[in-house]
Design a protein around this motif. Structure first.
Motif, PDB file in Angstrom:
ATOM      1  N   PRO A 340     -44.718 -22.584  33.854  1.00  0.00           N
ATOM      2  CA  PRO A 340     -43.954 -21.662  33.077  1.00  0.00           C
ATOM      3  C   PRO A 340     -44.103 -20.873  32.148  1.00  0.00           C
ATOM      4  O   PRO A 340     -43.874 -19.803  31.802  1.00  0.00           O
ATOM      5  N   VAL A 341     -45.390 -21.264  31.682  1.00  0.00           N
ATOM      6  CA  VAL A 341     -45.990 -20.338  30.495  1.00  0.00           C
ATOM      7  C   VAL A 341     -46.500 -19.301  31.295  1.00  0.00           C
ATOM      8  O   VAL A 341     -46.242 -18.011  30.410  1.00  0.00           O
ATOM      9  N   THR A 342     -47.233 -19.279  32.399  1.00  0.00           N
ATOM     10  CA  THR A 342     -47.851 -18.088  33.138  1.00  0.00           C
ATOM     11  C   THR A 342     -46.598 -16.953  33.156  1.00  0.00           C
ATOM     12  O   THR A 342     -46.661 -16.030  33.190  1.00  0.00           O
ATOM     13  N   GLU A 343     -45.586 -17.636  33.876  1.00  0.00           N
ATOM     14  CA  GLU A 343     -44.478 -16.795  34.265  1.00  0.00           C
ATOM     15  C   GLU A 343     -43.733 -16.309  33.095  1.00  0.00           C
ATOM     16  O   GLU A 343     -43.151 -15.121  33.221  1.00  0.00           O
ATOM     17  N   GLU A 344     -43.688 -16.676  32.004  1.00  0.00           N
ATOM     18  CA  GLU A 344     -42.842 -16.144  30.793  1.00  0.00           C
ATOM     19  C   GLU A 344     -43.747 -15.286  30.243  1.00  0.00           C
ATOM     20  O   GLU A 344     -43.220 -14.321  29.948  1.00  0.00           O
ATOM     21  N   ILE A 345     -44.958 -15.424  30.122  1.00  0.00           N
ATOM     22  CA  ILE A 345     -45.975 -14.539  29.467  1.00  0.00           C
ATOM     23  C   ILE A 345     -45.962 -13.362  30.134  1.00  0.00           C
ATOM     24  O   ILE A 345     -46.041 -12.184  29.634  1.00  0.00           O
ATOM     25  N   ALA A 346     -46.208 -13.286  31.536  1.00  0.00           N
ATOM     26  CA  ALA A 346     -46.485 -12.244  32.384  1.00  0.00           C
ATOM     27  C   ALA A 346     -45.262 -11.276  32.459  1.00  0.00           C
ATOM     28  O   ALA A 346     -45.788 -10.181  32.619  1.00  0.00           O
ATOM     29  N   GLN A 347     -44.333 -11.898  31.984  1.00  0.00           N
ATOM     30  CA  GLN A 347     -42.893 -10.777  32.022  1.00  0.00           C
ATOM     31  C   GLN A 347     -42.985  -9.677  30.808  1.00  0.00           C
ATOM     32  O   GLN A 347     -42.048  -8.707  30.965  1.00  0.00           O
ATOM     33  N   ARG A 348     -43.708 -10.079  29.927  1.00  0.00           N
ATOM     34  CA  ARG A 348     -43.679  -9.485  28.763  1.00  0.00           C
ATOM     35  C   ARG A 348     -45.132  -8.822  28.112  1.00  0.00           C
ATOM     36  O   ARG A 348     -44.980  -8.491  27.157  1.00  0.00           O
ATOM     37  N   THR A 349     -45.867  -8.904  29.029  1.00  0.00           N
ATOM     38  CA  THR A 349     -47.418  -8.352  28.706  1.00  0.00           C
ATOM     39  C   THR A 349     -47.193  -6.780  29.010  1.00  0.00           C
ATOM     40  O   THR A 349     -46.863  -6.415  29.982  1.00  0.00           O
ATOM     41  N   VAL A 350     -48.071  -6.200  28.054  1.00  0.00           N
ATOM     42  CA  VAL A 350     -48.306  -4.679  28.344  1.00  0.00           C
ATOM     43  C   VAL A 350     -49.555  -4.293  27.944  1.00  0.00           C
ATOM     44  O   VAL A 350     -50.217  -4.506  26.820  1.00  0.00           O
ATOM     45  N   ALA A 351     -50.383  -3.658  29.068  1.00  0.00           N
ATOM     46  CA  ALA A 351     -51.782  -3.133  28.457  1.00  0.00           C
ATOM     47  C   ALA A 351     -51.663  -1.687  27.955  1.00  0.00           C
ATOM     48  O   ALA A 351     -51.184  -0.875  28.700  1.00  0.00           O
ATOM     49  N   LEU A 352     -52.272  -1.511  26.722  1.00  0.00           N
ATOM     50  CA  LEU A 352     -52.131  -0.417  26.256  1.00  0.00           C
ATOM     51  C   LEU A 352     -53.237   0.631  26.479  1.00  0.00           C
ATOM     52  O   LEU A 352     -54.597  -0.224  26.876  1.00  0.00           O
ATOM     53  N   PRO A 353     -53.347   1.746  26.625  1.00  0.00           N
ATOM     54  CA  PRO A 353     -54.819   2.564  26.689  1.00  0.00           C
ATOM     55  C   PRO A 353     -55.907   2.092  25.749  1.00  0.00           C
ATOM     56  O   PRO A 353     -55.492   1.929  24.526  1.00  0.00           O
ATOM     57  N   PHE A 354     -56.780   1.764  26.560  1.00  0.00           N
ATOM     58  CA  PHE A 354     -57.936   1.241  25.738  1.00  0.00           C
ATOM     59  C   PHE A 354     -59.383   1.548  26.371  1.00  0.00           C
ATOM     60  O   PHE A 354     -59.430   1.316  27.550  1.00  0.00           O
ATOM     61  N   GLU A 362     -55.260   9.280  19.484  1.00  0.00           N
ATOM     62  CA  GLU A 362     -54.671   8.977  20.551  1.00  0.00           C
ATOM     63  C   GLU A 362     -53.932   7.291  20.298  1.00  0.00           C
ATOM     64  O   GLU A 362     -52.728   7.203  20.883  1.00  0.00           O
ATOM     65  N   GLN A 363     -54.821   6.585  19.525  1.00  0.00           N
ATOM     66  CA  GLN A 363     -53.857   5.473  19.554  1.00  0.00           C
ATOM     67  C   GLN A 363     -52.675   5.288  18.479  1.00  0.00           C
ATOM     68  O   GLN A 363     -51.835   4.564  18.753  1.00  0.00           O
ATOM     69  N   GLU A 364     -52.604   6.174  17.573  1.00  0.00           N
ATOM     70  CA  GLU A 364     -51.583   6.443  16.747  1.00  0.00           C
ATOM     71  C   GLU A 364     -50.290   6.962  17.663  1.00  0.00           C
ATOM     72  O   GLU A 364     -49.280   6.495  17.310  1.00  0.00           O
ATOM     73  N   TYR A 365     -50.643   7.780  18.285  1.00  0.00           N
ATOM     74  CA  TYR A 365     -49.713   8.376  19.555  1.00  0.00           C
ATOM     75  C   TYR A 365     -49.006   7.218  20.273  1.00  0.00           C
ATOM     76  O   TYR A 365     -47.805   7.120  20.365  1.00  0.00           O
ATOM     77  N   VAL A 366     -49.983   6.286  20.734  1.00  0.00           N
ATOM     78  CA  VAL A 366     -49.515   5.137  21.521  1.00  0.00           C
ATOM     79  C   VAL A 366     -48.356   4.351  20.448  1.00  0.00           C
ATOM     80  O   VAL A 366     -47.427   3.841  21.127  1.00  0.00           O
ATOM     81  N   ALA A 367     -49.103   4.090  19.580  1.00  0.00           N
ATOM     82  CA  ALA A 367     -48.247   2.960  18.510  1.00  0.00           C
ATOM     83  C   ALA A 367     -46.978   3.679  18.257  1.00  0.00           C
ATOM     84  O   ALA A 367     -45.976   2.990  18.169  1.00  0.00           O
ATOM     85  N   TYR A 368     -46.845   5.043  18.140  1.00  0.00           N
ATOM     86  CA  TYR A 368     -45.445   5.531  17.650  1.00  0.00           C
ATOM     87  C   TYR A 368     -44.610   5.418  18.668  1.00  0.00           C
ATOM     88  O   TYR A 368     -43.310   4.956  18.484  1.00  0.00           O
ATOM     89  N   HIS A 369     -45.041   5.825  19.927  1.00  0.00           N
ATOM     90  CA  HIS A 369     -44.048   5.923  21.022  1.00  0.00           C
ATOM     91  C   HIS A 369     -43.643   4.382  21.651  1.00  0.00           C
ATOM     92  O   HIS A 369     -42.643   4.235  22.254  1.00  0.00           O
ATOM     93  N   LEU A 370     -44.569   3.429  21.379  1.00  0.00           N
ATOM     94  CA  LEU A 370     -44.386   1.936  21.619  1.00  0.00           C
ATOM     95  C   LEU A 370     -43.314   1.396  20.886  1.00  0.00           C
ATOM     96  O   LEU A 370     -42.136   0.940  21.202  1.00  0.00           O
ATOM     97  N   GLU A 371     -43.397   1.865  19.492  1.00  0.00           N
ATOM     98  CA  GLU A 371     -42.318   1.564  18.623  1.00  0.00           C
ATOM     99  C   GLU A 371     -41.095   2.048  19.079  1.00  0.00           C
ATOM    100  O   GLU A 371     -39.856   1.372  18.904  1.00  0.00           O
ATOM    101  N   LYS A 372     -40.969   3.519  19.253  1.00  0.00           N
ATOM    102  CA  LYS A 372     -39.767   4.117  19.738  1.00  0.00           C
ATOM    103  C   LYS A 372     -39.237   3.334  20.867  1.00  0.00           C
ATOM    104  O   LYS A 372     -37.980   2.995  21.106  1.00  0.00           O
TER     105      LYS A 372
END
Length: 378
Positions: A340-354, A362-372
């Protein structure tokens, strides 16, 4: 805001790296040459292991470790489902059983409490038990907790540190806590060899057998076309070894730059659960930067956020899909609801450019659009 194109990852390749590779090309010695030995020596010294055996991938390294330990259909491998699929697949290569352990939600490493439940059950079966201990995203496992269980249940530890070169648990480099460990050097890793991996160990028998098995079963000192074992073509070529040797000489600088990039993300991101580094981690070698969207986020909402980021020129991905829900493991009987923990966590993870040389812009651009994106879809 000016539109940017920000890739998910980008290897750092310097002029010195290129010079080394060109030198090897001009030498005409493209396999089993001096740079393979140099790279292995540098890796072993860096992590504090007696032996290092460079191979064609992290998967090959994990496979050779299991082969050297005589892992077979009579054995069982415990492995987290929240990992790259190779962590589990190597057990199926040898017809062994795979049992998945759930994760704890903060670091997303395996949960020692659930691990003990599994060990208690498996103790009654009489099979040899192996643990594939994955240092997820570069964050070390709580090794004190794992060792306490090892003393009680007597299982064999193989360390999958493919994402964690340079990380330390209480001052000790990861990859050295099991009987053998593995690192990988795909282009999104801390250092790259293009494709490639390495196994590290203090066990001379494992090292010698791995060297033979990577080279079609030819032992050191064997004659031309003499094969002592049924082996594989798991060799690392000389070009890859030279690139790895050039890169590992600056590994500490790379880790520091990635640490700074992680800190910048942490300071500018909002509305998401940020990665946590536990106090027992004395050095964190960041592989990727994965955030969790708020609890209750559905897979569909997560995918819409990722698609929006991609439309803005930002490569983002879900990281990881549970291994136990992949087709080969569903066919073995695994299904939703088992972890259950794996399945719940996996559906809401996002890997950002890194990556090592990601810029503040680049990081500020990512943060701005993630918030949007979160404002739009959550």
């Amino acid at each position: 805001m000016e539109r940017l194109k920000v890739p998910l990852s980008r290897p750092q390749v310097t002029d010195e790296d290129v010079e080394v590779v060109v030198k090897i090309l001009k030498s005409g010695r493209l396999s089993l040459g001096p740079y393979l030995k140099l790279f292995e020596e540098h890796v072993a010294e860096y992590v504090g292991a007696r032996y290092a055996v460079a191979v064609s991938s992290g998967t090959a390294a994990l496979h050779l470790i299991l082969k050297a330990l005589d892992f077979s259909s009579e054995d069982v491998l415990i492995v987290p489902s929240f990992t790259f699929v190779a962590s589990a697949n190597v057990a199926l290569f040898e017809k062994g059983d795979v049992v998945f352990v759930d994760i704890e939600p903060v670091t997303m490493n395996l949960d020692p409490t659930h691990l003990e439940v599994l060990l208690e059950k498996l103790a009654k079966d009489g099979k040899r038990v192996f643990l594939m201990a994955v240092d997820i995203f570069g964050h070390p496992i709580d090794w004190d907790a794992i060792y306490n269980l090892k003393y009680k249940y007597n299982f064999t530890i193989v360390e999958d540190s493919c994402e964690a070169l340079g990380s330390e648990y209480k001052g000790r480099k990861v990859g050295t806590f099991g009987i053998a460990g593995a690192f990988a050097f795909y282009p999104n890793k801390q250092i790259t060899t293009g494709e490639g991996g390495v196994l590290v160990t203090d066990d001379e028998k494992i090292a010698k057998l791995a060297k033979a098995l990577r080279n079609q079963g030819r032992s050191e000192g064997a004659g031309w076309l003499e094969h002592e074992f049924v082996g594989y073509n798991y060799r690392m070529d000389e070009l890859s070894a030279g690139l790895g040797w050039s890169q590992i000489k600056r590994i500490d600088d790379i880790i520091e730059k990635r640490n700074q990039a992680a800190q910048r993300y942490t300071s500018c991101l909002r509305y998401v659960e940020l990665p946590v580094v536990k106090d027992y981690v004395t050095k964190m070698s960041w592989f990727v930067y994965v955030v969790k969207l708020p609890k209750g986020t559905t897979r569909e909402q997560r995918n819409k956020i990722i698609n929006y980021l991609n439309e803005q020129g930002i490569e983002a991905r879900n990281y990881f899909e549970p291994v136990h829900l992949q087709r080969p493991y569903r066919e073995l009987g695994w299904s939703e609801g088992t972890l259950p923990v794996t399945e719940e966590i996996a559906q809401r993870t996002v890997a950002l450019p890194f990556y090592t040389d990601i810029t503040v812009e680049e990081q500020e651009y990512v943060a701005y659009h993630l918030e949007k994106a979160i404002e739009y879809y959550l």
